[in-house]
Enzyme design. Structure first.
Site, PDB file in Angstrom:
ATOM      1  N   CYS A 161       1.390  -1.534  -0.164  1.00 64.28           N
ATOM      2  CA  CYS A 161       0.192   0.117   0.144  1.00 64.28           C
ATOM      3  C   CYS A 161       0.693   0.979  -0.130  1.00 64.28           C
ATOM      4  CB  CYS A 161      -0.944  -0.268   1.037  1.00 64.28           C
ATOM      5  SG  CYS A 161      -2.055   1.707   1.516  1.00 64.28           S
ATOM      6  N   CYS A 210      -1.016   4.206   2.379  1.00 63.41           N
ATOM      7  CA  CYS A 210      -0.734   4.390   4.045  1.00 63.41           C
ATOM      8  C   CYS A 210      -0.088   2.680   4.349  1.00 63.41           C
ATOM      9  CB  CYS A 210      -1.208   4.745   4.832  1.00 63.41           C
ATOM     10  SG  CYS A 210      -3.747   4.154   3.967  1.00 63.41           S
ATOM     11  N   SER A 211      -1.003   1.669   4.655  1.00 59.27           N
ATOM     12  CA  SER A 211      -1.492   0.644   4.747  1.00 59.27           C
ATOM     13  C   SER A 211      -2.241  -0.152   4.906  1.00 59.27           C
ATOM     14  CB  SER A 211      -0.557   0.267   6.311  1.00 59.27           C
ATOM     15  OG  SER A 211      -1.227   1.156   7.047  1.00 59.27           O
ATOM     16  N   CYS A 212      -2.765  -0.211   4.266  1.00 56.46           N
ATOM     17  CA  CYS A 212      -4.236  -0.988   3.375  1.00 56.46           C
ATOM     18  C   CYS A 212      -3.898  -1.923   3.255  1.00 56.46           C
ATOM     19  CB  CYS A 212      -4.886   0.104   1.759  1.00 56.46           C
ATOM     20  SG  CYS A 212      -5.232   1.586   2.392  1.00 56.46           S
TER      21      CYS A 212
END
Lengths: 213, 119
Positions: free
Chosen positions: A117, A120-122
């Site tokens: 991602c 961000c950090s999906c």
């Protein structure tokens, strides 16, 4: 008493420590938020504890491993999984937060898939849980797109140069899961045995399933 | 020493820990609950969070994905609460100061509580 903030945002003061230890700046800000939202009745402590317990202890890559193992032994399930991953994953009762719109990408002898991602950090929480620290690091998020082969090598995964690498950038709307190739020599293994071979990294694409000894 | 010691993504002993600090998990749970109760949707949060991470990157070279990552998450949650007019910067600062005061005035070993402020 004097008080000052250091580089990491912690408060330090000089005198004898008869009082409680002062938490760091972010800890204090989280406490402030919690107080605010509890007082406003927008959150409740019971749900907070339940959420933490769920993601610390109950939801994790074991869920994803069961999905992968089922796809390895059941060709019809695999078809459904590749056509409509959200529904196929829901068949195993894995659904909800950050898994509302899932896409499964299949590794083949010609193609290796990796998920990242860049924003961000999906990450697909229902099947993989909370992402590991490295998944959230700048290094992984930026370099995986730029130089995936090198990043994979740093994970200890050396791919044949002929294998094409596809990088899938997760978003708030679409979450990916890699369907790794079934390891050789596992023809006689059942679903639960196979699930034990599926590692978290193999479902992100930064690793392969465990080999049987 | 393992031969691949210098590889950035290997030998992470903390790899299996879900949340490295209690405030990370608390922050995560507060955010999820607030979103699920309809105060903002996850896409809105992700957009603010993405911007926060980008801003942070302009003066910090490499986020390591732990404390610095969750610090950005914290900035993003504060920001979205302000955008949605659920709170404002002054209230958040006052509440933090209340907590500092409470810690500094509570004897070691006793439970720390803050005075009841109307928010």
């Amino acid at each position: 008493m004097s008080e000052k903030k250091n580089f990491s945002g912690d408060y330090h003061h000089q005198h004898d420590h008869a009082h409680s230890h002062l938490p760091s700046d972010p800890e204090l800000r989280v406490k402030a938020l919690e107080t605010l939202l509890l007082n406003k009745g927008l959150i409740d402590s019971e749900t907070l504890d339940e959420l933490i317990d769920t993601y610390e202890n109950r939801i994790g890559p074991k869920n994803g491993a069961k999905v992968v193992a089922k796809a390895w032994v059941d060709p019809e399930y695999k078809k459904r999984l590749l056509n409509d991953a959200t529904s196929a994953i829901r068949e195993l009762s894995y659904q909800g937060r950050q898994g509302e719109n899932m896409v499964v990408v299949e590794n083949t002898p010609e193609t290796h898939n990796v998920i990242v991602c860049t924003l961000c950090s999906c990450y697909p929480w229902p099947v993989l849980g909370i992402p590991p620290t490295w998944y959230k690091s700048d290094e992984y998020r930026s370099r995986t797109v730029r130089e995936p082969r090198k990043v994979l090598l740093e994970f200890g995964l050396s791919l044949n140069p002929k294998v094409q690498i596809k990088v899938w950038d997760s978003t708030a709307e679409i979450r990916y899961l890699v369907l790794p190739m079934r390891p050789k020599g596992t023809e006689n293994m059942d679903e639960s045995g196979l699930a034990k071979l599926v590692t978290r990294n193999s479902m992100i694409g930064t690793g392969l399933p465990k080999e049987i000894k | 020493m393992n031969s691949d010691y210098k590889l950035p993504f290997t030998n992470k002993t903390d790899d299996q820990i879900v949340f490295q600090n209690p405030w990370h998990s608390q922050l995560f749970a507060i955010t999820v609950q607030m979103s699920e109760k309809g105060n903002f949707n996850w896409k809105e949060f992700v957009e603010v969070f993405g911007e926060t991470l980008k801003k942070q990157r302009t003066y910090l070279n490499n986020l390591n994905g732990s404390n610095d990552y969750f610090s950005c998450w914290l900035n993003a949650l504060e920001e979205i609460l302000i955008i949605k007019k659920i709170s404002n910067r002054d209230t958040l600062t006052l509440l933090k100061e209340d907590w500092i005061e409470a810690y500094l005035s509570t004897p070691h070993g006793k439970p720390v509580n803050i005075k009841n402020r109307s928010v």
